[in-house]
Enzyme design. Sequence first.
Site, mmCIF file in Angstrom:
data_model
loop_
_atom_site.group_PDB
_atom_site.id
_atom_site.type_symbol
_atom_site.label_atom_id
_atom_site.label_comp_id
_atom_site.label_asym_id
_atom_site.label_seq_id
_atom_site.Cartn_x
_atom_site.Cartn_y
_atom_site.Cartn_z
ATOM 1 C CB SER A 23 -0.935 0.006 1.213
ATOM 2 O OG SER A 23 -0.190 -0.141 2.405
ATOM 3 C CG ASN A 112 -4.201 -4.441 13.070
ATOM 4 O OD1 ASN A 112 -3.539 -4.421 12.037
ATOM 5 N ND2 ASN A 112 -4.637 -5.559 13.627
ATOM 6 C CB THR A 157 -40.326 26.440 -9.181
ATOM 7 O OG1 THR A 157 -41.453 26.898 -9.913
ATOM 8 C CG2 THR A 157 -40.109 27.342 -7.976
ATOM 9 C CE LYS A 287 -18.988 24.554 -28.302
ATOM 10 N NZ LYS A 287 -20.281 24.542 -27.648
ATOM 11 C CG ASN A 289 -17.097 24.621 -24.903
ATOM 12 O OD1 ASN A 289 -18.117 25.163 -25.320
ATOM 13 N ND2 ASN A 289 -16.328 23.859 -25.670
ATOM 14 C CD GLU A 294 -19.307 21.419 -19.785
ATOM 15 O OE1 GLU A 294 -20.279 21.535 -20.523
ATOM 16 O OE2 GLU A 294 -18.148 21.380 -20.218
ATOM 17 C CE1 TYR A 321 -6.454 -3.066 9.370
ATOM 18 C CE2 TYR A 321 -5.661 -5.302 9.011
ATOM 19 C CZ TYR A 321 -5.761 -3.982 8.609
ATOM 20 O OH TYR A 321 -5.164 -3.588 7.442
ATOM 21 C CD GLN A 326 -3.226 -2.307 2.255
ATOM 22 O OE1 GLN A 326 -2.565 -2.663 3.219
ATOM 23 N NE2 GLN A 326 -2.977 -2.741 1.030
ATOM 24 C CE LYS A 329 -4.539 3.061 5.234
ATOM 25 N NZ LYS A 329 -5.653 2.154 5.238
HETATM 26 N N1 ARG Z 1 -1.626 -1.152 5.312
HETATM 27 C C1 ARG Z 1 -2.480 -1.599 6.353
HETATM 28 C C2 ARG Z 1 -3.829 -0.861 6.350
HETATM 29 O O1 ARG Z 1 -3.930 0.132 5.734
HETATM 30 C C3 ARG Z 1 -1.821 -1.388 7.682
HETATM 31 C C4 ARG Z 1 -2.258 -2.352 8.702
HETATM 32 C C5 ARG Z 1 -1.724 -3.699 8.420
HETATM 33 N N2 ARG Z 1 -2.115 -4.610 9.435
HETATM 34 C C6 ARG Z 1 -2.066 -5.936 9.262
HETATM 35 N N3 ARG Z 1 -2.481 -6.652 10.245
HETATM 36 N N4 ARG Z 1 -1.648 -6.446 8.156
HETATM 37 O O2 ARG Z 1 -4.784 -1.276 6.917
#
Ligand code: ARG
Length: 447
Positions: A23, A112, A157, A287, A289, A294, A321, A326, A329
């Site tokens: 990630s 976590n 309206t 044109k 625009n 938009e 968790y 993940q 985000k």
């Molecule tokens: N990249 C993970 C997330 O965004 C971080 C937590 C990872 N935890 C785990 N137990 N693998 O959630």
Amino acid sequence: MSKLWGGRFSKETHKLVEEYCGSIHFDWILAEYDCIGSLKHIDVLKKARLLNASEHAKLAGGLKRILSSIHEGTFKPGPDFEDIHSYIQHLLEKDPKVGKTALKLHTCRSRNDQVLFDTKLFCLIHLLKTERALTSVIESLSSLATKYSTLIMPGYTHLQHAMPVAVKDVLGAYITMLERDEARLLNAYNGIELTLGSGALAGTMISAKHYKLPAKDGLTKPVNPPDNTLATVSDRDFIVEILSVLSIIGMHLSRLCEDMILWSSTEFNFIDIDDAFCTGSSLMPQKKNPDVLELMRGYTGRLYGNLLNVLVLLKGLPLSYNRDLQHDKEPLFDSFAVVQESLTVLAELLLNIKFKPENLSGQLTDESLYATDLADYLVENGVAFKDAHTIIGKLIKSKLKTQTPILSMTDQQLASIHPLLNPQIVKKIIDPKHSVSSKRSARRTEA
Ligand code: ARG
């Protein structure tokens, strides 16, 4: 790749799995908040006597050096790391001034809990940033309203002529919507509680009292121990709330954009959007625009998508968790970026809008806009509203049938519709200023 785990594995992770699970390509955005969180975490470890003063100082020094590189713009996240948390751990281990002490950083901590802290801090900062951007748009709308404070336009309206309205009230309607959004952003801000100490899910061996930290050194709020550690590591409600608020902002912006797109069309021709905020056509030389508006209107779909994405992501997740989390985000970061960028460009675009008074007044000659005012006049003179409605309806019908403007009707013609109607009265009532000033029910008109 250096990992935060691996002892129990007898094989290297497959390259495809590393790529699939990684990630860092998006969570590097959390680097600053991760360092701040780690600085807080080592304060806790010191209070709990799991770090001595010199170990604490070494770790703090290393983390602050990383923070400085982030602030100076020299921080480059290593692509070969699973996530930003692993990478920062790796940087500390590599830092000769920190050395082996780096191996103590993760004591009593789980990613976590760490990722939740980082994400909450990111949200707090970005809620305030979004609020500031929203305020600039409100300011632009207010200055436009002041500039055109005496201007009147047709109100709609069903996108049909309804009654005359002040331009400042139309702009004021959008200000009101955005002020509600501002309150929503602050509400989301107030609802976020920064916590540490949930561990992976069950808490840690450190006493809750050590997890109480004041709001300083990069924190906009104090840190507290969690009430329920499982609920805390599983919680993404704040993300759903923020994505809802950002979606509502997007919805409001799309409505404002739609109005301005209509107003700038040849058919309405109420406003001119500055050349610097429009684009042209590769084929049609004439044109100009409203692409910015938009695109802004179109972004709303993405904001709704991000909200729905996270709502569906969370549905049916077992405690506590799960790695699915993940995926919270990218939609979160994206929605913040989209809304902040839209607000920033909109604030400038609005300052450069020019209303075209002659075209607005051209539309205000439509006598149907004053039908309700004529009915109100009859009501003020003792006619029951339902009867007044029918009488003025007949007046409009006669105007349409005979193709005679109400203002050209004779005494006799008007009297045949109702004895209270005459040319002087209709002349007084069929007037934009009279119409607008006769509306006194809004709180702002109270003197
Ligand atoms: N990249 C993970 C997330 O965004 C971080 C937590 C990872 N935890 C785990 N137990 N693998 O959630």
